[in-house]
Design a protein around this motif. Sequence first.
Motif, mmCIF file in Angstrom:
data_model
loop_
_atom_site.group_PDB
_atom_site.id
_atom_site.type_symbol
_atom_site.label_atom_id
_atom_site.label_comp_id
_atom_site.label_asym_id
_atom_site.label_seq_id
_atom_site.Cartn_x
_atom_site.Cartn_y
_atom_site.Cartn_z
ATOM 1 N N ASN A 66 86.247 -40.918 115.607
ATOM 2 C CA ASN A 66 87.413 -40.041 115.686
ATOM 3 C C ASN A 66 88.682 -40.880 115.823
ATOM 4 O O ASN A 66 89.537 -40.865 114.951
ATOM 5 N N GLU A 67 88.765 -41.643 116.915
ATOM 6 C CA GLU A 67 90.012 -42.372 117.188
ATOM 7 C C GLU A 67 89.701 -43.685 117.875
ATOM 8 O O GLU A 67 88.629 -43.846 118.461
ATOM 9 N N GLU A 85 81.275 -35.015 122.436
ATOM 10 C CA GLU A 85 82.193 -36.138 122.213
ATOM 11 C C GLU A 85 81.802 -37.273 123.154
ATOM 12 O O GLU A 85 81.468 -37.042 124.323
ATOM 13 N N GLN A 125 98.643 -31.020 115.800
ATOM 14 C CA GLN A 125 97.446 -30.673 115.025
ATOM 15 C C GLN A 125 97.400 -29.175 114.771
ATOM 16 O O GLN A 125 97.904 -28.399 115.577
ATOM 17 N N ARG A 139 96.459 -42.702 112.279
ATOM 18 C CA ARG A 139 95.092 -42.185 112.130
ATOM 19 C C ARG A 139 94.464 -42.564 110.789
ATOM 20 O O ARG A 139 93.244 -42.687 110.698
ATOM 21 N N GLU A 170 91.500 -33.599 108.005
ATOM 22 C CA GLU A 170 90.110 -34.035 108.243
ATOM 23 C C GLU A 170 89.185 -32.820 108.216
ATOM 24 O O GLU A 170 89.566 -31.754 108.716
ATOM 25 N N SER A 171 87.978 -33.012 107.685
ATOM 26 C CA SER A 171 86.997 -31.916 107.775
ATOM 27 C C SER A 171 86.702 -31.664 109.250
ATOM 28 O O SER A 171 86.729 -32.595 110.069
ATOM 29 N N PHE A 172 86.469 -30.408 109.599
ATOM 30 C CA PHE A 172 86.147 -30.061 110.984
ATOM 31 C C PHE A 172 84.680 -30.406 111.226
ATOM 32 O O PHE A 172 83.794 -29.969 110.493
ATOM 33 N N VAL A 173 84.437 -31.210 112.253
ATOM 34 C CA VAL A 173 83.081 -31.692 112.521
ATOM 35 C C VAL A 173 82.407 -30.779 113.555
ATOM 36 O O VAL A 173 82.949 -30.565 114.638
ATOM 37 N N LYS A 201 96.566 -33.093 110.915
ATOM 38 C CA LYS A 201 97.122 -33.849 112.051
ATOM 39 C C LYS A 201 98.275 -34.730 111.578
ATOM 40 O O LYS A 201 98.271 -35.186 110.431
HETATM 41 P P1 AMP Z 1 92.363 -36.114 118.754
HETATM 42 O O1 AMP Z 1 93.749 -36.146 119.338
HETATM 43 O O2 AMP Z 1 92.320 -36.413 117.294
HETATM 44 O O3 AMP Z 1 91.343 -36.886 119.537
HETATM 45 O O4 AMP Z 1 91.907 -34.572 118.867
HETATM 46 C C1 AMP Z 1 91.798 -33.910 120.104
HETATM 47 C C2 AMP Z 1 90.498 -33.130 120.141
HETATM 48 O O5 AMP Z 1 90.436 -32.197 119.049
HETATM 49 C C3 AMP Z 1 89.250 -33.995 119.966
HETATM 50 O O6 AMP Z 1 88.868 -34.583 121.180
HETATM 51 C C4 AMP Z 1 88.259 -32.964 119.457
HETATM 52 O O7 AMP Z 1 87.790 -32.152 120.520
HETATM 53 C C5 AMP Z 1 89.106 -32.104 118.533
HETATM 54 N N1 AMP Z 1 89.055 -32.607 117.143
HETATM 55 C C6 AMP Z 1 89.891 -33.528 116.601
HETATM 56 N N2 AMP Z 1 89.541 -33.787 115.319
HETATM 57 C C7 AMP Z 1 88.467 -33.036 115.040
HETATM 58 C C8 AMP Z 1 87.621 -32.873 113.881
HETATM 59 N N3 AMP Z 1 87.856 -33.524 112.721
HETATM 60 N N4 AMP Z 1 86.573 -32.022 113.979
HETATM 61 C C9 AMP Z 1 86.334 -31.345 115.129
HETATM 62 N N5 AMP Z 1 87.103 -31.432 116.232
HETATM 63 C C10 AMP Z 1 88.146 -32.271 116.210
#
Ligand code: AMP
Length: 380
Positions: A266-267, A179, A143, A86, A171-174, A132
Amino acid sequence: MMGLAGIPLGIRFRFLDPDPDAPAGDVGELITAPYEDEEALAQFARGLDAATYEFENVPSRVAGFLCSHCPAVFPPPKALEVCQDRLLEKRLFQRVGLETPRFAAVASVEELRAAVSRDASGGGVGLPCVLKTRRFGYDGKGQAMIHSEGDIAGAFEAVAGHSKEPLLIVESFVEFSRELSLICVRSAPEKGGSARTTRFYPLVENRHTGGILRVSVAPAPGISAELQRLAETIGARVLDELDYKGVLTLELFQVGQDASARLLGNELAPRVHNSGHWTIEGSACGGSQFENHLRAILGWPLGMTTMREGIGCAAMLNLIGPPLPHPSGVRAEGWSHPHLYAKASRTGRKVGHISVTAKDRAELETRIERVRQEVPNAGR
Ligand code: AMP
């Protein structure tokens, strides 16, 4: 699904999977072995025209081995390396000019405390934030949310576990409004040529619960031409950076609405993606993400990425186990189609999906609701 897309084109498949029950065994020869087993890898690579993967956690050593035993291996190992971490993904986003949540790499609880206690002006991530694992996390696994300083020690323990050298990112929470994902496809040049073709599917809206994707809707409602163009510009730069061939998916957060909408990265997924399964029924002929991935890595002309004639929008409803519905329980009216993966049903595991198509948005939402009512675990 890649095998199912390729067979009518005359492509034959050999699969390598550590699981002897891998569903791919129904559509081609299946070699069951751990990914690192060099003898099995050599047997797998023998006589292949091209090799690819639909899982980003393939060890990069394995991709390297395949590169020396197979004429074409796409996506390139470099893409796997970036997408397995990441931190490297976020740095790539910064290089291509895509905004990201504020982030910091952390390896100890002290570093985590320092990153959380500094706010944006001090180069930290502030509160709330998400801790994470840098590697091997998916669907919200690995996470933990941090709402206050009091959560820091518990979050660190939950995510780092007993690891002596944990590789973590905070990561800061967005506060996103939704999405989105952008599925990009770039072809290898056709034989004798040098021109590559790059195409993009319309941005998809992804609805998650508990970190797991439940429903995707395409095209995402209310996307301006500018936002689609911006996402495509970023997508093309990511493909360039990774020297990429095949399908690649950009997972994005949309912040704000309408004219003030912004995109944050995000990813990345170096593969066909769950949010693109609707393309099997929803995209123009020859244009499913699976078929396009095969076309791209073989250097064949790409299929269209526009919606199929007569279809205005489409959705994908994940079936998350248990239980596994019987396909006869899914209506057969030409606008909904079940796909069951023949995987053992486990709590929280994606075991299939249902595609829904419609002429317009209102019809799509009505149909999604009907399927959700009739099939107990569809899209929820
Ligand atoms: P990820 O595996 O990183 O895609 O995380 C799974 C889900 O968690 C994402 O699809 C988002 O709904 C939520 N999420 C992950 N990172 C963040 C973030 N920095 N801020 C807000 N929501 C997040």
